[in-house]
Design an enzyme around this catalytic site. Structure first.
Site, PDB file in Angstrom:
ATOM      1  N   ARG A  94       2.567   2.724   9.759  1.00 38.39           N
ATOM      2  CA  ARG A  94       1.847   3.502  10.775  1.00 38.39           C
ATOM      3  C   ARG A  94       2.766   4.007  11.891  1.00 38.39           C
ATOM      4  NH1 ARG A  94      -2.593  -0.337   9.403  1.00 38.39           N
ATOM      5  NH2 ARG A  94      -4.246   0.923   8.482  1.00 38.39           N
ATOM      6  N   MET A 102       0.846  -1.197   0.000  1.00 34.70           N
ATOM      7  CA  MET A 102       0.000   0.000   0.000  1.00 34.70           C
ATOM      8  C   MET A 102       0.881   1.247   0.000  1.00 34.70           C
ATOM      9  SD  MET A 102      -3.441  -0.988   2.042  1.00 34.70           S
ATOM     10  CE  MET A 102      -2.859  -0.707   3.679  1.00 34.70           C
ATOM     11  N   SER A 118       6.645  -0.445  10.292  1.00 30.86           N
ATOM     12  CA  SER A 118       5.268  -0.334   9.823  1.00 30.86           C
ATOM     13  C   SER A 118       5.045   1.071   9.289  1.00 30.86           C
ATOM     14  CB  SER A 118       4.308  -0.576  10.993  1.00 30.86           C
ATOM     15  OG  SER A 118       3.023  -0.084  10.684  1.00 30.86           O
ATOM     16  N   GLN A 171      -2.861 -11.921   8.334  1.00 28.15           N
ATOM     17  CA  GLN A 171      -3.060 -11.666   6.907  1.00 28.15           C
ATOM     18  C   GLN A 171      -2.356 -12.755   6.080  1.00 28.15           C
ATOM     19  OE1 GLN A 171      -2.700  -7.743   4.809  1.00 28.15           O
ATOM     20  NE2 GLN A 171      -0.652  -8.436   4.314  1.00 28.15           N
ATOM     21  N   HIS A 189       9.427  -3.279   3.489  1.00 28.43           N
ATOM     22  CA  HIS A 189       8.992  -3.510   2.102  1.00 28.43           C
ATOM     23  C   HIS A 189      10.195  -3.799   1.205  1.00 28.43           C
ATOM     24  CE1 HIS A 189       5.641  -0.707   3.454  1.00 28.43           C
ATOM     25  NE2 HIS A 189       4.967  -1.736   2.985  1.00 28.43           N
TER      26      HIS A 189
HETATM   27  O1  PAF Z   1      -0.098  -5.727   3.698  1.00 28.14           O
HETATM   28  C1  PAF Z   1      -0.520  -4.829   2.933  1.00 28.14           C
HETATM   29  O2  PAF Z   1       0.158  -3.833   2.660  1.00 28.14           O
HETATM   30  C2  PAF Z   1      -1.905  -4.955   2.326  1.00 28.14           C
HETATM   31  O3  PAF Z   1      -2.786  -5.554   3.214  1.00 28.14           O
HETATM   32  C3  PAF Z   1      -1.892  -5.694   0.973  1.00 28.14           C
HETATM   33  C4  PAF Z   1      -1.434  -7.134   1.109  1.00 28.14           C
HETATM   34  C5  PAF Z   1      -1.003  -4.957  -0.013  1.00 28.14           C
HETATM   35  C6  PAF Z   1      -3.323  -5.734   0.394  1.00 28.14           C
HETATM   36  O4  PAF Z   1      -3.829  -4.455   0.204  1.00 28.14           O
END
Ligand code: PAF
Length: 284
Positions: free
Chosen positions: A189, A30, A187, A155, A37
């Site tokens: 956030r 996102m 994160s 998730q 990331h």
């Molecule tokens: O982990 C995230 O950033 C989101 O939940 C994802 C997997 C990109 C789905 O929108």
């Protein structure tokens, strides 16, 4: 790095790569990219010839009172980072491209059991939004591999289950949580935290480590361990949502005899909701 906003352009590029026999690794994000990331992108490079990253703040996974509108968006800076990390393609679609009829009327994917409880309890509809958008992105990109961080543990289990149940031809690669030097899980956030809150935030990881220590020393009084964890967090100024010891993978409540466990925690510091987890293997 090439950037595309439309599914048709994405598909054309991916098709050309496939015709050359190249394997594709996909990192859905996102945006507001941090070192966590970039570790996913780095791992993606190790697995495939081409790396596709998506940046899409998915409205379907945010509740009405959550931070969709103010979720940090930093496409220009993210682009530079991805380019420097030798990403081949950035897919950054507008909302209408992903949900042409609006996300409220999109077909949905519900993944039972693993999406229930924990974040599923406090964020109704969240995992349906995640599973649905990930399924859509998988159908758009059609990757050989997709990379997810262990930080969002529930998730990850939802996506694994969806991939298995719906036979997506994608290998899910799990990347360990990237932490700051003081243990705070990275994160997007974390940027919401005030200076004081930022100092307190690593307590989350420390408390989980203490519980792992207790388990390693033979304690099996899970409910008491959870209460102790909650108590330490509350005393430090957190407002806890859950502190739970579960079986790794299945997310079933921990029972004596289970050797692969995971501690999951969600708590608010001021307005910022933090989640984290820590896995442990026990010798029975
Ligand atoms: O982990 C995230 O950033 C989101 O939940 C994802 C997997 C990109 C789905 O929108």
């Amino acid at each position: 790095m090439r950037t595309v906003n439309l599914i048709a352009d994405l598909r054309q590029q991916v098709k050309a790569w496939r015709q050359q026999g190249q394997k594709i690794a996909f990192v859905p994000t996102m945006g507001n990219l941090h070192a966590g990331h970039m570790a996913l992108v780095e791992q993606a490079r190790q697995h495939a010839d081409k790396v596709v990253v998506s940046i899409f703040v998915n409205p379907m996974q945010f509740g009405p009172d959550e931070d969709f509108d103010c979720y940090p968006r930093s496409l220009a800076a993210d682009s530079v980072k991805l380019d420097q990390a030798a990403t081949d393609l950035l897919f950054a679609p507008p909302v209408e491209e992903v949900y042409p009829r609006g996300h409220g009327v999109a077909s949905q994917i519900d993944v039972p059991e693993v999406s229930e409880g924990l974040c599923g309890a406090s964020r109704p509809g969240h995992f349906t939004g995640v599973a649905t958008v990930v399924a859509k992105l998988f159908n758009m990109v059609q990757p050989d591999y997709a990379l997810f961080g262990e930080k969002d543990y529930q998730q990850l289990q939802v996506i694994r289950r969806m991939v298995a149940d719906l036979c997506f031809p994608v290998d899910i690669i799990v990347v360990p949580t990237t932490r700051e030097a003081d243990g705070l899980a990275m994160s997007s956030r974390n940027g919401y935290l005030s200076a004081d809150e930022r100092e307190t935030a690593p307590k989350l990881y420390q408390v989980m480590q203490q519980v792992v220590q207790g388990l390693a020393q033979g304690r099996r009084d899970y409910a008491a361990l959870e209460q102790e964890g909650l108590g330490v967090l509350e005393a430090a100024g957190f407002v806890s949502e859950y502190f739970s010891i579960r079986q790794a993978g299945s997310l079933k409540l921990a029972q004596p005899g289970m050797t692969e466990l995971v501690i999951l925690v969600a708590a608010k510091l001021g307005k910022t909701r933090l989640i984290d987890n820590l896995a442990c293997s026990l010798v029975e």
